[in-house]
Enzyme design. Structure first.
Site, PDB file in Angstrom:
ATOM      1  N   CYS A  80     -40.038 -40.390 -25.441  1.00 22.95           N
ATOM      2  CA  CYS A  80     -40.126 -41.587 -26.289  1.00 22.95           C
ATOM      3  C   CYS A  80     -41.525 -41.703 -26.892  1.00 22.95           C
ATOM      4  O   CYS A  80     -42.492 -42.013 -26.187  1.00 22.95           O
ATOM      5  CB  CYS A  80     -39.773 -42.817 -25.452  1.00 22.95           C
ATOM      6  SG  CYS A  80     -40.094 -44.384 -26.280  1.00 22.95           S
ATOM      7  N   CYS A  83     -43.177 -45.153 -26.657  1.00 17.39           N
ATOM      8  CA  CYS A  83     -43.630 -45.395 -25.278  1.00 17.39           C
ATOM      9  C   CYS A  83     -45.050 -44.873 -25.083  1.00 17.39           C
ATOM     10  O   CYS A  83     -45.850 -45.478 -24.367  1.00 17.39           O
ATOM     11  CB  CYS A  83     -42.697 -44.714 -24.271  1.00 17.39           C
ATOM     12  SG  CYS A  83     -40.998 -45.327 -24.280  1.00 17.39           S
TER      13      CYS A  83
END
Length: 325
Positions: A80, A83
């Site tokens: 991700c 993230c």
């Protein structure tokens, strides 16, 4: 997943304030038990403020720790990209806030059950657990200013409503060290707040209102009493209302402030938060002078019932500002 003792979401009922008091009591009992066993929220290393959590350790590292300190959960994954932008910010803020919250990082690929239990639809997703109660904070790589504002609100609610003052950080402490917990004194207004809860249990809304006012007379900034008073007054207003008659009057008189205010109260008690807010904002747009001011004041009172940290309140405040200006 908004917990009822953090802010109201869903139906307002006589157990709303009682739930908050019970969660606070459970947190205090858990801290006292930790102190008797020689553990708890004492001095920790800065490295202990950011922890990796899996399903096996979730109860110990998140649920149990949430009785000492607000636990912020960062749901993330290696693949991700957002993230990778958000996680370092959260980790830095965890150290900067120096024990006022604990950051728990959960890899969704390795902990699918936790992801499902929290209803995570996409990552990064950030939640909090306070006194065993979970609530969503935000999703996506939010700006740092927004993250700070959200954390400040979380910490304020945790401290004022649950007595969670966080962890003491000792730069010399070794990671993983088990510190001793301090004594947790009882709040000065616990007896008065308990009297309000008992009045709610007995259906004595007038008694509950008076009990909360007694607290606020001594401590005007008491968050728990403000929330309790707002909820008790709302329930008192709708206690003897005829829902069919109220809604008929509101439909027939769209510009009548009293009719719309009465219907908005019923909307909120029925759990239709956005309908209640939208009704009053539309009425603000249709009215002027004293009528508009009466509607605005009731809307602000309903904001208090729901709680300032609820995103629906923030959205409604922006809509109200547009309607007024």
């Amino acid at each position: 997943m908004q917990p009822r003792n953090m802010s109201m979401s869903g139906v307002v009922d006589l157990a709303a304030v009682k739930a908050a008091q019970e969660a606070k009591e459970k947190a205090e009992q858990a801290r006292a038990e930790a102190a008797r066993q020689g553990g708890g929220s004492g001095a920790v290393s800065p490295a202990d403020l950011v922890i990796d959590v899996d399903e096996a350790a979730f109860e110990r590292d998140v649920l149990q720790r949430s009785t000492e300190v607000p636990v912020v959960i960062d749901f993330w994954a290696e693949w991700c990209q957002p993230c990778k932008q958000l996680s370092p910010v959260l980790e830095r803020l965890a150290v900067e806030y120096a024990g006022r919250f604990l950051l728990a990082k959960i890899d969704v690929d390795a902990n699918q059950m936790l992801m499902q239990q929290f209803g995570v639809q996409g990552i990064p997703a950030v939640f909090a657990v306070v006194a065993g109660q979970a609530l969503p904070l935000f999703q996506g790589a939010a700006p740092e200013a927004q993250i700070r504002e959200t954390l400040d609100q979380l910490i304020q609610v945790a401290e004022q409503r649950f007595g969670l003052t966080g962890l003491t950080v000792d730069p010399e402490a070794r990671p993983g060290e088990a510190p001793a917990a301090p004594e947790v004194p009882a709040g000065p207004y616990d007896a008065l707040l308990e009297a309000a809860v008992q009045a709610l249990d007995a259906g004595d809304l007038g008694g509950a209102v008076q009990a909360y006012r007694n607290v606020l007379n001594e401590d005007p900034g008491n968050t728990e009493a403000k929330l309790g008073l707002s909820q008790a007054e709302l329930l008192q207003r709708v206690q003897h209302a005829d829902p069919q008659a109220v809604r008929k009057a509101a439909a027939e008189q769209p510009t009548d402030p009293d009719a719309q205010i009465a219907a908005a109260d019923l909307d909120l008690v029925g759990g239709h938060v956005e309908d209640a807010f939208g009704r009053l904002i539309e009425t603000v747009q249709r009215t002027a002078g004293d009528d508009r001011e009466a509607v605005r004041k009731r809307l602000l009172e309903l904001f208090e019932v729901v709680g300032a940290e609820d995103p629906r309140v923030a959205a409604a405040r922006r809509a109200l500002a547009r309607a007024l200006f």
